[in-house]
Design an enzyme around this catalytic site. Sequence first.
Site, PDB file in Angstrom:
ATOM      1  CE  LYS A  62      13.268  21.610   1.368  1.00 53.00           C
ATOM      2  NZ  LYS A  62      12.164  21.063   0.526  1.00 53.00           N
ATOM      3  CB  CYS A  74      -1.105  26.300   9.644  1.00 54.87           C
ATOM      4  SG  CYS A  74      -1.155  27.927   8.865  1.00 54.87           S
ATOM      5  CD  GLU A  93      -1.237  20.958  11.851  1.00 57.67           C
ATOM      6  OE1 GLU A  93      -0.089  20.459  11.836  1.00 57.67           O
ATOM      7  OE2 GLU A  93      -1.472  22.115  11.457  1.00 57.67           O
TER       8      GLU A  93
HETATM    9  P1  NAD Z   1       6.953  19.573   6.910  1.00 55.84           P
HETATM   10  O1  NAD Z   1       7.462  20.030   8.224  1.00 55.84           O
HETATM   11  O2  NAD Z   1       6.900  18.129   6.630  1.00 55.84           O
HETATM   12  O3  NAD Z   1       7.810  20.210   5.717  1.00 55.84           O
HETATM   13  C1  NAD Z   1       7.954  21.596   5.575  1.00 55.84           C
HETATM   14  C2  NAD Z   1       9.210  21.882   4.799  1.00 55.84           C
HETATM   15  O4  NAD Z   1      10.337  21.489   5.575  1.00 55.84           O
HETATM   16  C3  NAD Z   1       9.330  21.135   3.476  1.00 55.84           C
HETATM   17  O5  NAD Z   1       9.899  22.005   2.506  1.00 55.84           O
HETATM   18  C4  NAD Z   1      10.298  20.015   3.814  1.00 55.84           C
HETATM   19  O6  NAD Z   1      11.019  19.533   2.708  1.00 55.84           O
HETATM   20  C5  NAD Z   1      11.219  20.700   4.790  1.00 55.84           C
HETATM   21  N1  NAD Z   1      11.962  19.822   5.695  1.00 55.84           N
HETATM   22  C6  NAD Z   1      11.614  18.591   6.148  1.00 55.84           C
HETATM   23  N2  NAD Z   1      12.562  18.116   6.985  1.00 55.84           N
HETATM   24  C7  NAD Z   1      13.518  19.061   7.073  1.00 55.84           C
HETATM   25  C8  NAD Z   1      14.755  19.181   7.784  1.00 55.84           C
HETATM   26  N3  NAD Z   1      15.198  18.205   8.586  1.00 55.84           N
HETATM   27  N4  NAD Z   1      15.480  20.304   7.641  1.00 55.84           N
HETATM   28  C9  NAD Z   1      15.042  21.327   6.861  1.00 55.84           C
HETATM   29  N5  NAD Z   1      13.897  21.269   6.147  1.00 55.84           N
HETATM   30  C10 NAD Z   1      13.134  20.156   6.253  1.00 55.84           C
HETATM   31  O7  NAD Z   1       5.515  20.242   6.735  1.00 55.84           O
HETATM   32  P2  NAD Z   1       4.486  20.060   5.540  1.00 55.84           P
HETATM   33  O8  NAD Z   1       3.839  18.723   5.681  1.00 55.84           O
HETATM   34  O9  NAD Z   1       5.142  20.437   4.251  1.00 55.84           O
HETATM   35  O10 NAD Z   1       3.433  21.203   5.875  1.00 55.84           O
HETATM   36  C11 NAD Z   1       2.358  21.038   6.732  1.00 55.84           C
HETATM   37  C12 NAD Z   1       2.658  21.662   8.078  1.00 55.84           C
HETATM   38  O11 NAD Z   1       2.951  23.048   7.900  1.00 55.84           O
HETATM   39  C13 NAD Z   1       1.452  21.624   9.003  1.00 55.84           C
HETATM   40  O12 NAD Z   1       1.875  21.281  10.301  1.00 55.84           O
HETATM   41  C14 NAD Z   1       0.943  23.062   8.975  1.00 55.84           C
HETATM   42  O13 NAD Z   1       0.218  23.449  10.117  1.00 55.84           O
HETATM   43  C15 NAD Z   1       2.219  23.815   8.842  1.00 55.84           C
HETATM   44  N6  NAD Z   1       1.954  25.165   8.325  1.00 55.84           N
HETATM   45  C16 NAD Z   1       2.104  26.220   9.185  1.00 55.84           C
HETATM   46  C17 NAD Z   1       1.823  27.513   8.740  1.00 55.84           C
HETATM   47  C18 NAD Z   1       1.962  28.704   9.654  1.00 55.84           C
HETATM   48  O14 NAD Z   1       1.947  29.822   9.163  1.00 55.84           O
HETATM   49  N7  NAD Z   1       2.092  28.521  10.961  1.00 55.84           N
HETATM   50  C19 NAD Z   1       1.426  27.721   7.419  1.00 55.84           C
HETATM   51  C20 NAD Z   1       1.293  26.620   6.578  1.00 55.84           C
HETATM   52  C21 NAD Z   1       1.573  25.340   7.042  1.00 55.84           C
END
Ligand code: NAD
Length: 481
Positions: free
Chosen positions: A177, A286, A382
């Site tokens: 997803k 990230c 962050e």
């Molecule tokens: P997010 O947590 O808002 O969303 C990530 C994904 O989770 C999306 O596909 C979203 O639709 C889904 N999601 C949201 N609520 C959910 C739920 N209750 N159950 C299941 N899925 C759900 O994050 P974002 O804004 O898309 O991405 C940015 C974040 O990702 C930042 O905090 C960044 O640091 C992190 N990130 C981490 C890495 C890593 O490797 N550690 C890499 C890239 C991004």
Amino acid sequence: MSDIQFFGHIIDGEEVESLDGARFDVWNPWTQEVFAQAAEAGAADAARAVESSRRAFDEGPWPRMGRAERAAAIHRLADLMEERADDLACLDSTNMGKPFAQAKHDVGRSVWNFRFFADHQRDHVGEVYPMDSGHHSYSEFGPAGVVAAISPWNFPLMMATWKIAPAIAWGNTCIIKPSEDTPASVTLLGRLAIEAGFPPGVLNVLNGHGAPAGAALTADERVDRVTFTGSSTTGKAVMASAATHLAPVSLELGGKGANLVFDDADLDNAVHWAVEAIFRNSGQICLAGSRLFVQSGVYDEFMDRFRAAAEALVIGDPFDPATRFSVLASRRHFEKVRGYVESVEEQGGKVLTGGVDEDGAWLVRPTIVTDLPLTAPQYCEEIFGPVCVVNRFETEDDVVALANDTRYGLNAMVFTENLSRAHRVSSRLRAGTVWVNCFFIRDLRTPFGGVGDSGVGREGGNFSREFFTEPKAVVMQIDRG
Ligand code: NAD
């Protein structure tokens, strides 16, 4: 509206609408226009995707085929991705404002994710334990089952493939997803998997929001593994949901990377990487070096050069080849980053350069902030944007304590020409990855993940093998005497 594209779900080898026909708009943040629509999954669509992947795992050829045959199928997908590299990159640039050259680089890394894990599973070596009792034991790594993978919007294709590649290479079936902000490139990937001849259900793409679509996947007891990349807050909800049916989770979460520049650093190199670490991808990384610590002896010179390099970044249209820096990925995200930047002065800090554009673009310029107290939200939280918070330090002990004083622990960078210090400081930093005199370089055999709020578990090489398989011990009697 006629040239609006459509990105459906890819379920069971076909591109389909949602069962109720629901769709959502997909935006181009540079033009601030809707350029596509995507199918919007409800719980019933998620269930349909899981059912398909479950069937593909329980009855289909994928988990049962030979390692070389599976590797060949994955390489076929990688070949198609290379043929369509411009199209994949174009979708990521259009969908999130990433400069095209950077999007092309991401496609290259995505292709490598598939090629690496295809070969890694094909060529992997097991372990045999000779026993004094007249037995020997060996380990076997069978596929775990159905994997739910959930990815963010900042590297739409690359983050998704980082999850999908090891999952399917090890014989699992997978439902990805993508973020609701960036469904485009991953849907094209799903179409390419059909073209590559993947059996139905091996790679399903479910488009939709976190709730209900993502939440329905993580809660489904037919799912055997949940691998998630996203924010720490969502990660906690994902872990709680997977715990209801005891599915192991791998969580790659947020970061607040510390970048340490010592007096003896090669300043040209340190400035180059400091700029990359916080301004590449408009800081939506990230692994960003969002907390920069510079030792007193070089502070003034470093800051002059760092500021000049930040101001020299060419800002513009993601498709202009000269562009190095562009808009933030969505209006929602722009508003969030703007809030942090506009409250710097009320928190006691100074904006050395950068700030928010007021011409209506979703643009925050490369921003460098000094003089903030260590309790300020900009320093502790962050931001996930092009905002670098800089502090001066005196001693190695001081800077290690400062760097480790965070709930996050994804990565850190160390710039020094002193070899002993490089090893000593790397060892003392509380982080999943430490880069010395560089940034963003990955060897896919090494562990990747974070400490504390930055994640749970590690992926990469054998670490991915452990997560995406059910390791089994087989004990055999050799000698009956
Ligand atoms: P997010 O947590 O808002 O969303 C990530 C994904 O989770 C999306 O596909 C979203 O639709 C889904 N999601 C949201 N609520 C959910 C739920 N209750 N159950 C299941 N899925 C759900 O994050 P974002 O804004 O898309 O991405 C940015 C974040 O990702 C930042 O905090 C960044 O640091 C992190 N990130 C981490 C890495 C890593 O490797 N550690 C890499 C890239 C991004």
